[in-house]
Design a protein around this motif. Structure first.
Motif, PDB file in Angstrom:
ATOM      1  N   SER A 150       0.833  -1.214   0.000  1.00  0.00           N
ATOM      2  CA  SER A 150       0.000   0.000   0.000  1.00  0.00           C
ATOM      3  C   SER A 150       0.866   1.261   0.000  1.00  0.00           C
ATOM      4  CB  SER A 150      -0.927   0.006   1.224  1.00  0.00           C
ATOM      5  OG  SER A 150      -0.158   0.140   2.409  1.00  0.00           O
ATOM      6  N   MET A 151       2.174   1.127   0.210  1.00  0.00           N
ATOM      7  CA  MET A 151       3.018   2.329   0.238  1.00  0.00           C
ATOM      8  C   MET A 151       4.283   2.223  -0.607  1.00  0.00           C
ATOM      9  SD  MET A 151       4.192   2.153   4.231  1.00  0.00           S
ATOM     10  CE  MET A 151       5.542   3.299   4.236  1.00  0.00           C
ATOM     11  N   TYR A 197      13.619   4.825   4.273  1.00  0.00           N
ATOM     12  CA  TYR A 197      12.609   5.637   4.954  1.00  0.00           C
ATOM     13  C   TYR A 197      11.387   5.794   4.062  1.00  0.00           C
ATOM     14  CZ  TYR A 197      14.535   9.292   1.928  1.00  0.00           C
ATOM     15  OH  TYR A 197      14.965   9.991   0.834  1.00  0.00           O
ATOM     16  N   SER A 198      10.322   6.389   4.632  1.00  0.00           N
ATOM     17  CA  SER A 198       9.129   6.656   3.823  1.00  0.00           C
ATOM     18  C   SER A 198       8.874   8.152   3.791  1.00  0.00           C
ATOM     19  CB  SER A 198       7.912   5.954   4.418  1.00  0.00           C
ATOM     20  OG  SER A 198       7.445   6.660   5.537  1.00  0.00           O
ATOM     21  N   ILE A 199       8.268   8.612   2.713  1.00  0.00           N
ATOM     22  CA  ILE A 199       7.822  10.005   2.663  1.00  0.00           C
ATOM     23  C   ILE A 199       6.321  10.033   2.373  1.00  0.00           C
ATOM     24  CG2 ILE A 199      10.008  11.087   1.988  1.00  0.00           C
ATOM     25  CD1 ILE A 199       8.920  11.025  -0.928  1.00  0.00           C
ATOM     26  N   GLY A 200       5.702  11.120   2.747  1.00  0.00           N
ATOM     27  CA  GLY A 200       4.283  11.285   2.419  1.00  0.00           C
ATOM     28  C   GLY A 200       3.404  11.335   3.651  1.00  0.00           C
ATOM     29  N   ILE A 201       3.781  10.619   4.702  1.00  0.00           N
ATOM     30  CA  ILE A 201       3.015  10.655   5.947  1.00  0.00           C
ATOM     31  C   ILE A 201       3.970  11.110   7.040  1.00  0.00           C
ATOM     32  CG2 ILE A 201       1.865   9.249   7.709  1.00  0.00           C
ATOM     33  CD1 ILE A 201       0.691   7.582   5.511  1.00  0.00           C
ATOM     34  N   GLY A 202       3.524  11.989   7.909  1.00  0.00           N
ATOM     35  CA  GLY A 202       4.382  12.433   9.005  1.00  0.00           C
ATOM     36  C   GLY A 202       4.775  13.885   8.833  1.00  0.00           C
ATOM     37  N   THR A 203       5.155  14.513   9.943  1.00  0.00           N
ATOM     38  CA  THR A 203       5.444  15.946   9.919  1.00  0.00           C
ATOM     39  C   THR A 203       6.665  16.278   9.064  1.00  0.00           C
ATOM     40  OG1 THR A 203       6.646  15.610  11.975  1.00  0.00           O
ATOM     41  CG2 THR A 203       4.412  16.467  12.169  1.00  0.00           C
ATOM     42  N   ALA A 204       7.582  15.316   8.871  1.00  0.00           N
ATOM     43  CA  ALA A 204       8.758  15.574   8.037  1.00  0.00           C
ATOM     44  C   ALA A 204       8.350  15.848   6.598  1.00  0.00           C
ATOM     45  CB  ALA A 204       9.710  14.385   8.078  1.00  0.00           C
ATOM     46  N   SER A 205       7.184  15.341   6.198  1.00  0.00           N
ATOM     47  CA  SER A 205       6.737  15.499   4.817  1.00  0.00           C
ATOM     48  C   SER A 205       6.051  16.835   4.561  1.00  0.00           C
ATOM     49  CB  SER A 205       5.785  14.364   4.455  1.00  0.00           C
ATOM     50  OG  SER A 205       6.469  13.149   4.540  1.00  0.00           O
ATOM     51  N   ARG A 206       5.818  17.625   5.606  1.00  0.00           N
ATOM     52  CA  ARG A 206       5.178  18.929   5.415  1.00  0.00           C
ATOM     53  C   ARG A 206       5.958  19.798   4.428  1.00  0.00           C
ATOM     54  NH1 ARG A 206       3.670  21.558  11.156  1.00  0.00           N
ATOM     55  NH2 ARG A 206       1.606  20.685  11.400  1.00  0.00           N
ATOM     56  N   PHE A 216       5.314   6.904   0.202  1.00  0.00           N
ATOM     57  CA  PHE A 216       6.220   6.101  -0.616  1.00  0.00           C
ATOM     58  C   PHE A 216       7.392   5.626   0.218  1.00  0.00           C
ATOM     59  CE2 PHE A 216       5.004   8.227  -4.886  1.00  0.00           C
ATOM     60  CZ  PHE A 216       4.001   7.298  -5.056  1.00  0.00           C
ATOM     61  N   LEU A 217       7.908   4.485  -0.185  1.00  0.00           N
ATOM     62  CA  LEU A 217       9.039   3.921   0.520  1.00  0.00           C
ATOM     63  C   LEU A 217      10.300   4.137  -0.323  1.00  0.00           C
ATOM     64  CD1 LEU A 217       8.832   0.402   2.036  1.00  0.00           C
ATOM     65  CD2 LEU A 217      10.715   0.939   0.513  1.00  0.00           C
ATOM     66  N   PHE A 218      11.373   4.592   0.308  1.00  0.00           N
ATOM     67  CA  PHE A 218      12.632   4.769  -0.395  1.00  0.00           C
ATOM     68  C   PHE A 218      13.699   3.873   0.235  1.00  0.00           C
ATOM     69  CE2 PHE A 218      16.897   6.456  -0.427  1.00  0.00           C
ATOM     70  CZ  PHE A 218      17.136   6.598  -1.779  1.00  0.00           C
ATOM     71  N   GLY A 318      14.665  -0.897   8.469  1.00  0.00           N
ATOM     72  CA  GLY A 318      14.892   0.548   8.438  1.00  0.00           C
ATOM     73  C   GLY A 318      14.990   1.123   9.836  1.00  0.00           C
ATOM     74  N   GLY A 319      15.816   2.127   9.956  1.00  0.00           N
ATOM     75  CA  GLY A 319      16.033   2.774  11.259  1.00  0.00           C
ATOM     76  C   GLY A 319      17.483   3.187  11.480  1.00  0.00           C
ATOM     77  N   PHE A 320      18.449   2.285  11.377  1.00  0.00           N
ATOM     78  CA  PHE A 320      18.271   0.850  11.300  1.00  0.00           C
ATOM     79  C   PHE A 320      17.743   0.276  12.616  1.00  0.00           C
ATOM     80  CE2 PHE A 320      21.906   0.747   8.035  1.00  0.00           C
ATOM     81  CZ  PHE A 320      21.025   0.789   6.981  1.00  0.00           C
TER      82      PHE A 320
END
Ligand code: ACO
Length: 329
Positions: A150-151, A197-206, A216-218, A318-320
């Motif tokens: 889904s992501m 990491y993922s982008i699109g959800i979360g305050t970092a994506s603002r 999306f997953l990178f 991831g994180g790791f």
């Protein structure tokens, strides 16, 4: 007297929730510039399962939970906690575990989610084992579930071929004899967030997410690969020694199913032949936090992982994040 330290907690039931829809490498050849040959030789994956639109992560968690509880012969009302590992839950909040709690009627359980990417199941199990050790809980449902399809970015061939959807659950209770979790360890290192990491959800994506709000997953697969092999070996040695054992005592290596080449390298470094390694990555791809409970479940159902045998499991994500455990079944 059996070898190794005495366990604190024990797995008494296992269950899975697996989507019906199969996405094969041949299907992916029609979607992106890839080939069955590339995917098979680089990863070991032949096909994966994907959820349908309209379905939820909790649908599969509930299925896995019911099966695990039935095998354990535990009434949902007996559960003190539900700990669910996921980075692809139903909603940003509430926790996906509360949907499971409601559906199975586990009214006496506190329910929360754990976020630790592909290592999530081990992190959740670590929580549960510690609660049992502290005497704060008697029976806990631990779930690992991921619907990463889904992501994923379906235009990015480097990642979209890797992941599949699934859920796996276990019921954990106090150990009464030498069967159970002999050792468990988890760890994290935030220095490498840029590699996965993922982008699109979360305050970092603002300030830099996707325009349509999709997640999306990178991943820089190559770099992640290098770190994974090193950390998996280190963690495997750590938990085997913590269990009071040597690698030669282990009957089965049941690792996170991310890449057959990573798994082979880990087995080789531990001196374990591939006949003692359980693989189901060819059928499901990387199901992230569902990977280890799904593999344990199938190893048990296929009659490979037998009562009394020692299983070593190691995970990396991831994180790791990473983790490992030794379990006597
Ligand atoms: N089909 C065809 N070619 C491809 C594909 C594809 N699907 N994907 C990449 N390629 C190409 C690349 O573009 C590259 O081409 P180039 O040489 O012309 O530049 C070439 O294949 C090699 O690419 P690499 O990325 O170097 O391939 P690698 O052998 O490293 O395999 C893989 C990639 C499978 C992702 C591997 O690196 C891996 O498994 N990494 C670790 C994954 C992992 O363990 N992740 C942790 C858990 S995930 C989580 O926590 C959410």
């Amino acid at each position: 007297m059996s070898k190794g330290v005495m366990p604190v907690s024990r797995i008494i039931g296992l269950g899975v929730g697996i989507p019906e829809t199969v996405l094969s490498n041949a299907d992916l050849e029609k979607m992106v510039d890839t080939s069955d040959e590339w995917i098979t030789s680089r990863t070991g994956i032949k096909e994966r399962r994907i959820m349908k639109k309209g379905e939820r992560t909790s649908d599969y968690c509930i299925k896995a939970a019911r099966e695990a509880l039935a095998e354990a012969n535990v009434d949902p009302l007996e559960l003190d906690a539900i700990i669910l590992a996921t980075i692809s839950g139903d909603m940003r909040f509430p926790a996906t575990s509360v949907f499971v709690q409601e559906a199975i009627g586990a009214k006496n359980a506190a329910a929360w989610d754990v976020s630790a990417t592909c290592s999530g199941f081990l992190f959740a199990l670590y929580n549960a084992d510690t609660l049992i050790q502290a005497g704060r809980a008697k029976k806990i449902l631990v779930i690992g579930s991921e619907m990463l399809t889904s992501m994923v970015n379906w235009d990015d061939r480097a990642t979209c071929v890797l992941f599949g959807d699934a859920a796996g659950a276990v019921v954990l209770t106090k150990a009464e004899d030498d069967r159970g979790i002999l050792s468990i360890a988890i760890g994290s290192n935030g220095s490498y967030v840029d590699l996965l990491y993922s982008i699109g959800i979360g305050t970092a994506s603002r300030t830099g997410g996707t325009e349509n709000g999709e997640a999306f997953l990178f991943m820089n697969g190559n770099e992640v690969f290098r770190h994974a092999v090193r950390m998996l070996e280190r963690t495997a040695v750590e938990v085997v020694h913590k269990a009071g054992l040597q690698p030669s005592d282990i009957d089965w290596l049941i690792p996170h199913q991310a890449n057959t080449r990573i798994i082979k390298a880990t087995a080789e470094r531990m001196g374990l032949p591939m006949e003692q390694v359980f693989l189901n990555i060819h059928k499901y791809g990387n199901t992230s936090s569902a990977s280890v409970p799904l593999a344990m479940y199938e190893a048990r159902k296929e009659g490979k992982l037998k009562d009394g045998q020692l299983m070593l499991s190691v995970v990396f994500g991831g994180g790791f994040t990473w983790g490992g455990m030794v379990v006597r079944f």
